[in-house]
Structures are given as structure tokens and as C-alpha cells.
Scaffold this motif. Structure first.
Motif, PDB file in Angstrom:
ATOM      1  N   LEU A  25     -19.897  16.677   7.510  1.00 11.33           N
ATOM      2  CA  LEU A  25     -19.847  17.429   6.647  1.00 11.33           C
ATOM      3  C   LEU A  25     -21.067  16.640   5.676  1.00 11.33           C
ATOM      4  O   LEU A  25     -21.190  16.002   5.121  1.00 11.33           O
ATOM      5  CB  LEU A  25     -19.054  17.540   6.555  1.00 11.33           C
ATOM      6  CG  LEU A  25     -17.807  19.555   7.458  1.00 11.33           C
ATOM      7  CD1 LEU A  25     -16.686  19.183   6.999  1.00 11.33           C
ATOM      8  CD2 LEU A  25     -18.441  20.409   6.948  1.00 11.33           C
ATOM      9  N   GLU A  26     -21.959  18.686   5.224  1.00  8.55           N
ATOM     10  CA  GLU A  26     -22.496  17.946   4.221  1.00  8.55           C
ATOM     11  C   GLU A  26     -21.928  17.738   3.274  1.00  8.55           C
ATOM     12  O   GLU A  26     -21.046  17.809   2.274  1.00  8.55           O
ATOM     13  CB  GLU A  26     -23.496  19.187   3.747  1.00  8.55           C
ATOM     14  CG  GLU A  26     -25.136  19.073   4.962  1.00  8.55           C
ATOM     15  CD  GLU A  26     -25.969  17.982   5.085  1.00  8.55           C
ATOM     16  OE1 GLU A  26     -26.145  18.032   3.910  1.00  8.55           O
ATOM     17  OE2 GLU A  26     -26.091  18.099   6.334  1.00  8.55           O
ATOM     18  N   PRO A  27     -22.134  16.912   2.355  1.00  2.38           N
ATOM     19  CA  PRO A  27     -21.784  16.088   1.019  1.00  2.38           C
ATOM     20  C   PRO A  27     -21.842  17.279  -0.110  1.00  2.38           C
ATOM     21  O   PRO A  27     -20.247  17.649  -0.398  1.00  2.38           O
ATOM     22  CB  PRO A  27     -23.129  15.119  -0.089  1.00  2.38           C
ATOM     23  CG  PRO A  27     -23.562  14.911   0.928  1.00  2.38           C
ATOM     24  CD  PRO A  27     -23.771  15.621   2.207  1.00  2.38           C
ATOM     25  N   ALA A  28     -22.390  18.659   0.034  1.00  2.00           N
ATOM     26  CA  ALA A  28     -22.317  19.913  -0.868  1.00  2.00           C
ATOM     27  C   ALA A  28     -21.365  19.983  -0.562  1.00  2.00           C
ATOM     28  O   ALA A  28     -20.473  21.064  -0.542  1.00  2.00           O
ATOM     29  CB  ALA A  28     -23.760  20.656  -0.640  1.00  2.00           C
TER      30      ALA A  28
ATOM     31  N   HIS B 162     -13.526  19.741  -1.938  1.00  6.99           N
ATOM     32  CA  HIS B 162     -12.559  19.453  -2.726  1.00  6.99           C
ATOM     33  C   HIS B 162     -12.967  19.693  -4.167  1.00  6.99           C
ATOM     34  O   HIS B 162     -13.665  19.594  -4.814  1.00  6.99           O
ATOM     35  CB  HIS B 162     -12.862  17.325  -2.514  1.00  6.99           C
ATOM     36  CG  HIS B 162     -12.348  16.822  -1.344  1.00  6.99           C
ATOM     37  ND1 HIS B 162     -11.164  16.625  -1.374  1.00  6.99           N
ATOM     38  CD2 HIS B 162     -12.569  16.720   0.149  1.00  6.99           C
ATOM     39  CE1 HIS B 162     -11.036  16.007  -0.121  1.00  6.99           C
ATOM     40  NE2 HIS B 162     -12.114  16.108   0.294  1.00  6.99           N
ATOM     41  N   LYS B 163     -12.075  20.211  -4.554  1.00  9.42           N
ATOM     42  CA  LYS B 163     -12.057  21.291  -5.791  1.00  9.42           C
ATOM     43  C   LYS B 163     -12.023  20.295  -7.502  1.00  9.42           C
ATOM     44  O   LYS B 163     -11.848  20.516  -8.535  1.00  9.42           O
ATOM     45  CB  LYS B 163     -10.807  22.448  -6.006  1.00  9.42           C
ATOM     46  CG  LYS B 163     -10.552  22.861  -5.196  1.00  9.42           C
ATOM     47  CD  LYS B 163     -11.864  23.665  -5.314  1.00  9.42           C
ATOM     48  CE  LYS B 163     -11.930  25.189  -3.797  1.00  9.42           C
ATOM     49  NZ  LYS B 163     -13.190  25.033  -3.397  1.00  9.42           N
ATOM     50  N   LYS B 164     -11.160  19.210  -6.626  1.00  7.39           N
ATOM     51  CA  LYS B 164     -11.533  17.932  -8.214  1.00  7.39           C
ATOM     52  C   LYS B 164     -12.504  16.946  -8.361  1.00  7.39           C
ATOM     53  O   LYS B 164     -12.067  15.239  -7.927  1.00  7.39           O
ATOM     54  CB  LYS B 164     -10.125  17.474  -8.024  1.00  7.39           C
ATOM     55  CG  LYS B 164      -8.676  18.115  -8.310  1.00  7.39           C
ATOM     56  CD  LYS B 164      -8.666  18.367  -9.683  1.00  7.39           C
ATOM     57  CE  LYS B 164      -8.268  17.991 -10.102  1.00  7.39           C
ATOM     58  NZ  LYS B 164      -7.676  18.478 -11.896  1.00  7.39           N
ATOM     59  N   MET B 165     -13.244  16.799  -7.068  1.00  5.64           N
ATOM     60  CA  MET B 165     -14.344  15.613  -6.992  1.00  5.64           C
ATOM     61  C   MET B 165     -15.247  15.626  -8.307  1.00  5.64           C
ATOM     62  O   MET B 165     -15.273  14.677  -8.754  1.00  5.64           O
ATOM     63  CB  MET B 165     -15.313  16.340  -6.308  1.00  5.64           C
ATOM     64  CG  MET B 165     -16.318  15.481  -5.982  1.00  5.64           C
ATOM     65  SD  MET B 165     -16.542  14.695  -4.409  1.00  5.64           S
ATOM     66  CE  MET B 165     -16.442  15.718  -2.936  1.00  5.64           C
TER      67      MET B 165
ATOM     68  N   ASN C  79     -22.016  10.732  -0.286  1.00  6.69           N
ATOM     69  CA  ASN C  79     -20.514  11.885  -0.452  1.00  6.69           C
ATOM     70  C   ASN C  79     -19.622  12.211  -1.925  1.00  6.69           C
ATOM     71  O   ASN C  79     -19.631  12.879  -1.428  1.00  6.69           O
ATOM     72  CB  ASN C  79     -19.539  11.487   1.012  1.00  6.69           C
ATOM     73  CG  ASN C  79     -20.075  11.366   2.331  1.00  6.69           C
ATOM     74  OD1 ASN C  79     -20.803  12.210   2.773  1.00  6.69           O
ATOM     75  ND2 ASN C  79     -19.568   9.921   3.056  1.00  6.69           N
ATOM     76  N   VAL C  80     -20.329  11.375  -2.847  1.00  3.24           N
ATOM     77  CA  VAL C  80     -19.233  11.591  -3.838  1.00  3.24           C
ATOM     78  C   VAL C  80     -19.918  11.653  -5.105  1.00  3.24           C
ATOM     79  O   VAL C  80     -20.137  13.090  -5.655  1.00  3.24           O
ATOM     80  CB  VAL C  80     -17.908  10.480  -4.011  1.00  3.24           C
ATOM     81  CG1 VAL C  80     -17.231  10.307  -5.313  1.00  3.24           C
ATOM     82  CG2 VAL C  80     -16.900  10.381  -2.657  1.00  3.24           C
ATOM     83  N   TYR C  81     -20.565  10.759  -5.141  1.00  2.00           N
ATOM     84  CA  TYR C  81     -21.395  10.277  -6.489  1.00  2.00           C
ATOM     85  C   TYR C  81     -22.685  11.727  -6.510  1.00  2.00           C
ATOM     86  O   TYR C  81     -23.092  12.317  -7.058  1.00  2.00           O
ATOM     87  CB  TYR C  81     -22.538   9.443  -7.069  1.00  2.00           C
ATOM     88  CG  TYR C  81     -21.370   8.317  -7.474  1.00  2.00           C
ATOM     89  CD1 TYR C  81     -20.580   8.047  -8.735  1.00  2.00           C
ATOM     90  CD2 TYR C  81     -20.195   7.468  -6.728  1.00  2.00           C
ATOM     91  CE1 TYR C  81     -20.085   7.369  -9.057  1.00  2.00           C
ATOM     92  CE2 TYR C  81     -18.905   6.686  -6.765  1.00  2.00           C
ATOM     93  CZ  TYR C  81     -19.003   6.172  -8.549  1.00  2.00           C
ATOM     94  OH  TYR C  81     -17.871   5.691  -8.796  1.00  2.00           O
ATOM     95  N   ARG C  82     -22.673  11.672  -4.781  1.00  2.00           N
ATOM     96  CA  ARG C  82     -24.548  12.848  -3.938  1.00  2.00           C
ATOM     97  C   ARG C  82     -25.371  12.343  -5.243  1.00  2.00           C
ATOM     98  O   ARG C  82     -26.498  13.400  -5.768  1.00  2.00           O
ATOM     99  CB  ARG C  82     -23.813  14.374  -4.595  1.00  2.00           C
ATOM    100  CG  ARG C  82     -22.623  14.505  -3.709  1.00  2.00           C
ATOM    101  CD  ARG C  82     -21.716  16.296  -3.490  1.00  2.00           C
ATOM    102  NE  ARG C  82     -21.662  15.991  -5.183  1.00  2.00           N
ATOM    103  CZ  ARG C  82     -22.555  17.162  -5.504  1.00  2.00           C
ATOM    104  NH1 ARG C  82     -23.484  18.508  -5.545  1.00  2.00           N
ATOM    105  NH2 ARG C  82     -21.764  17.604  -6.798  1.00  2.00           N
ATOM    106  N   THR C  83     -25.913  10.896  -5.180  1.00  2.00           N
ATOM    107  CA  THR C  83     -26.854  10.589  -5.137  1.00  2.00           C
ATOM    108  C   THR C  83     -28.267  10.384  -4.491  1.00  2.00           C
ATOM    109  O   THR C  83     -27.763   9.725  -3.895  1.00  2.00           O
ATOM    110  CB  THR C  83     -26.458   9.610  -6.673  1.00  2.00           C
ATOM    111  OG1 THR C  83     -26.200   8.953  -6.071  1.00  2.00           O
ATOM    112  CG2 THR C  83     -25.981  10.205  -8.105  1.00  2.00           C
TER     113      THR C  83
END
Ligand SMILES: Cc1cc2nc3c(=O)[nH]c(=O)nc-3n(C[C@H](O)[C@H](O)[C@H](O)COP(=O)(O)OP(=O)(O)OC[C@H]3O[C@@H](n4cnc5c(N)ncnc54)[C@H](O)[C@@H]3O)c2cc1C
Length: 449
Positions: free
Chosen positions: A409-412, A418-421, A445-449
Motif C-alpha cells: 500500500l502506498e504511504p499516502a 490511519h487517522k492519527k498519523m 511509511n510514517v514520516y513520508r519523506t
């Protein structure tokens, strides 16, 4: 000399020099041999060193000293979530039960203890945990960090038992978080992004016994009609299927014997198993926990596999997808619709239920879920394509993946579901402002950098 043991090129020499008959040295040899790969052997860690502190104070010193690191538990994740560009810190030797509080009904442990090490000690004192995963070989903190779960419509995932964590943050200081503090709900299922948990306190309860009753060839039509009832037919229920026929090949019903037992009668058209079974019917069942209605302690029935044995050869990949409980039957039938795509690489699929929780990064955040787990042949190029199809097929149900297993699954998409990301990223930056615990998994996946 650093108090901790370094495993890598240098420590290999150290271990050989120190070779004695002590348990630690034997274990170290094993760690050296396996150090660069995860449990399944599909991922080689890139971290150049692996440090193994023996005490919480050593852990604090190591964290303070290093610029980049990541906690490593029992290495059961299938992706790079536990890796670090520089250094991993294994919690393997932080594996003690510290104390049991009989009044509060809690146990305090060091974070690297495995469920299979903790459970018999709790049992000896007359206590139990509310649930376990399919195998007991995993570390408590590693399991909680990725929202690991067992099954049961009223059972939260394994982190739902956590009452307090002691987190060693980037500066080597210990921060204690408990259920009274908002940060706690971001930190427990923390993906190792906030620091390294040193100690944890978990809810316990009076010990109980469980029996496993297995049924074969459950008609899919019955499942469609009675999904919730079937998943509620025991304390913990798992379905095993390959989606190929009009039947689900096995239903494992784990029932607590201190609660009213369901009268199974005729089980929705399935037949009671006449012998012990492995989830893959053709495989030998001796490594599986006891079945055929034989009552036994919770920790010898809730996992599917016994602690003393390797659950399978390890030459496999795993993926798991969460959908809201109300979409379960529809999602199952959607998977049946792509059964020909799934089948060539599938070893077995398992369907489980998990109750909602309050952890920001949990796929069960504020929603009761059903999960579709897949054990695959270790053929990533082919499996990867299938995952894309499964993710697309389950997309109308807002599917989320297990953090510790394979997904594409794409990070976006993860971010949108994940509503609380955003809150989680802020929290991670609060405890780890310089990104000491960041790795490529978190960056993507989390910081999306
Ligand atoms: C055969 C098999 C069966 C499985 N069965 C199930 C199942 O039934 N249910 C299920 O949900 N999952 C299951 N899994 C997946 C597995 O339980 C999880 O992926 C879990 O994270 C593994 O824990 P670990 O200690 O091995 O984690 P690792 O892979 O070592 O680490 C996982 C993550 O936890 C972090 N971490 C580890 N220790 C700490 C710490 N002390 N402080 C902070 N962060 C930490 C790491 O940095 C990393 O991000 C299974 C895996 C395998 C291989």
C-alpha cells in the motif's frame, strides 16, 4: 570497554574467544549465525552492528552514545521495520519478569521477554494474559510495537494489555507513560519510532484453561450468513482457508473452560475433526498445540504452535489485512473473487477477529476488526503482484496492513486511513527530535519523506 556485547564482524571474534559452556555464550553463537537475517530469512538487516545490553542501564548508555539505532526484538517481522542504517539494539537479554502486583493484577517485565518465557512464570503464580498470538516465540515489546494480535471478538490485540511503559528516549532518559497520559496511546504501538521500551507493565488475570475444538469443511454459504456468530463461537476463533472451494477448510474454536461452553452441535454444516490438524491439513500436526477438546493451560492452547518447536520451516512470507468487522463477510467473498490470483503462491490464509482499541497506530483504532492473514511461498516478485490485487480488492473496505508483515500500500493511502498519523509523527518528533530511531521503513511509511 562497553558493557554491552557487540555482534557483527568484531563480536564474532569476541564470541569465539569467549566460548564457554555458559548459556549466554551458546546463545550468542546462535545470534551471530543468524544476526543479519530476520526469522523468515527473507530480509537481511543493513545495520552494521547489533548491540545486546544486559541491563536497562546499559541500554540507556548505548542509546545516549549512538547517533542512529533501532530496537530489535525477536526478529519476527517480515519487512525492514526493525532495521537501522547503523546500529540495532537487541532486547534479547532484557528478558526478566520483574514483579507481579497481586492487588493491581499486573506484571512488570523487561521488554525483550518472549511470551513463551513469560507465560509459564505467570502460570506458576496462578495468572494468565488475556490472549496470545499464533506463536509464543515473539518478544512482548516487539509484538506490541506492531499491534500484534490473536483472535476473539471481545479480545483486544496484545498491546491492549499494556498499562505502563518505560521508554528510553534519544537522550538515554527513561520516560514513564501510563493509561492516564494521552502520549501513552501513541507510544505503545510505536513501531520503535519513539525510543526503546525497557520495561512494561501488563494486565494479568487469574489463570484459566482452554480447549480447542476443530471443525472441517465449513460451507462458505454458512459463513456468509453467520459470520459474526461463527467468529463468536469461542473465546478465540480462527478460520483457515485457501478460498478455493465452497468450504473453509478448518475452523479452530478455542474456548475458556471457566466460561459457559457453547454447545457446538452441528457446527454450521462443518464436521468435527477426528484427529489433530496442522492449519495446512496435509502437514504433520505434532508442533501444534493440543486439540480434540483436551483442556489445558491458556498458554498451551491460545497459540497454534508450541513454544518448544519451530512453527514451520520459516521459508515463508506473511501479509495480513484488517477490515472493519461489519465488512468481513463481504471482504471474504471479494477475496474468493480473486482466488485464482491468490492460489499459486498461497500456503494458507487465516481469518481472525480483534476488538477495537485506542492506540493511534493500531489498525483496530476505534474499530472492531476482522483480519485476513496470508502465509505465502517465499517468492517476493510474485507475491508482491498478488498483494497489489488484494489491496485493490479490499480497498472499498478501507483495508489496513499489519505493520510487521509484507504490504505494498502506498504511504499516502496509509496516511489517509490511519487517522492519527499526524499526531503520531508529532509525538515521535517530541521524543526523538533528531531522528535517532528513524529508519527507511519509518521514513517512507510514517514520516513520508
Ligand atoms: C511465524 C510467525 C507468526 C506470527 N504470528 C502472528 C500473529 O499471530 N499475530 C500477529 O499479529 N502477528 C504475528 N506475527 C508477526 C509478529 O508477531 C510481529 O511482526 C511482531 O512485531 C514480532 O515481534 P518481534 O519482537 O519479533 O519484533 P521485531 O521484528 O524484532 O521488531 C518489530 C518492531 O518492534 C520494535 N521493537 C522491538 N522491541 C522494541 C522495544 N523494546 N521498544 C521499542 N520498539 C521495539 C522494532 O524496532 C520494530 O519496529 C508472526 C510472525 C511470524 C514470523
Amino acid at each position: 570497554m562497553s558493557p554491552a556485547i557487540t555482534v557483527g564482524v568484531i563480536s564474532l571474534l569476541n564470541c569465539k574467544q569467549k566460548k564457554t559452556s555458559s548459556k549466554t555464550d551458546i546463545d550468542m553463537d546462535k545470534v551471530v549465525a543468524e544476526a543479519r537475517k530476520n526469522w523468515a530469512g527473507n530480509y537481511s538487516y543493513k545495520a552494521k552492528t547489533l548491540r545486546t545490553p544486559n541491563t536497562v542501564e546499559e541500554l540507556q548508555d548505548l542509546i545516549k552514545e549512538s547517533v542512529k539505532q533501532k530496537a530489535l526484538g525477536s526478529k519476527h517481522c517480515f519487512n525492514n521495520i526493525a532495521d537501522s542504517p547503523t546500529e540495532q539494539i537487541s532486547t534479547k537479554n532484557l528478558n526478566r519478569l520483574i514483579s507481579i502486583d497481586e492487588d493491581a493484577k499486573t506484571v512488570t517485565i523487561e521488554s525483550g521477554i518472549r511470551y513463551g518465557e513469560l507465560a509459564p512464570q505467570l502460570q506458576e503464580k496462578g495468572y494468565a494474559l488475556h490472549n496470545l498470538a499464533s506463536l509464543p516465540h515473539i518478544s512482548v515489546a516487539g509484538a506490541c510495537a506492531t499491534a500484534t494480535h490473536g483472535s476473539g471478538v471481545t479480545n483486544g490485540n496484545l498491546p491492549s494489555a499494556v498499562t505502563t511503559i518505560e521508554l528510553v528516549t534519544a537522550d538515554g532518559q527513561i520516560v514513564e507513560l501510563n493509561r492516564e497520559q494521552p502520549d501513552f496511546y501513541g507510544a505503545v504501538v510505536g513501531l520503535g519510532a519513539l525510543g526503546i521500551i525497557a520495561r512494561m507493565t501488563l494486565d494479568i488475570e487469574k489463570t484459566y484453561n482452554v480447549r480447542q475444538d476443530l471443525f472441517q469443511n465449513l460451507p462458505v454459504a454458512e459463513l456468509q450468513e453467520h459470520f459474526d456468530e461463527i467468529m463468536s463461537s469461542g473465546y478465540s476463533v480462527s478460520l483457515f482457508t485457501d478460498y478455493q472451494n465452497d468450504t473453509v477448510s478448518q475452523v479452530w474454536v478455542k474456548s475458556r473452560t471457566d466460561r459457559k461452553l457453547k454447545d457446538f452441535g452441528s457446527f454450521y454444516g462443518a464436521s468435527a475433526a477426528t484427529k489433530k490438524l496442522h492449519p495446512i491439513t496435509a502437514m504433520p500436526a505434532e508442533n501444534c498445540t493440543d486439540q480434540m477438546g483436551v483442556e489445558g493451560p491458556w498458554y498451551e492452547r491460545l497459540p497454534h504452535f508450541k513454544m518448544g518447536f519451530t512453527p514451520s520451516s520459516g521459508k515463508e512470507l506473511q501479509s495480513e489485512y484488517f477490515v472493519a468487522k461489519e465488512n468481513a463477510a463481504e471482504a471474504y467473498m471479494a477475496l474468493v473473487g480473486i482466488k485464482d490470483v491468490i492460489f499459486p503462491q498461497l500456503m494458507i490464509s487465516e481469518v481472525r477477529s480483534i476488538a477495537a482499541d485506542d492506540y493511534w497506530m493500531s489498525p483496530c483504532y476505534k474499530r472492531d476488526c476482522v483480519t485476513f492473514h496470508f502465509t505465502w511461498k517465499q517468492n517476493w516478485p510474485q507475491v508482491r503482484k498478488i498483494l497489489g490485487r488484494i489491496e485493490e480488492t479490499l480497498s472499498p473496505f478501507g483495508v489496513l496492513p499489519h505493520w510487521g508483515k509484507m504490504f505494498t500500500l502506498e504511504p499516502a493511502t496509509l496516511y489517509s486511513r490511519h487517522k492519527k498519523m499526524d499526531d503520531f509523527v508529532l509525538l515521535a518528533k517530541k521524543y526523538d527530535p533528531k531522528g535517532k530511531f528513524r529508519n527507511s521503513f519509518l521514513d517512507l511509511n510514517v514520516y513520508r519523506t
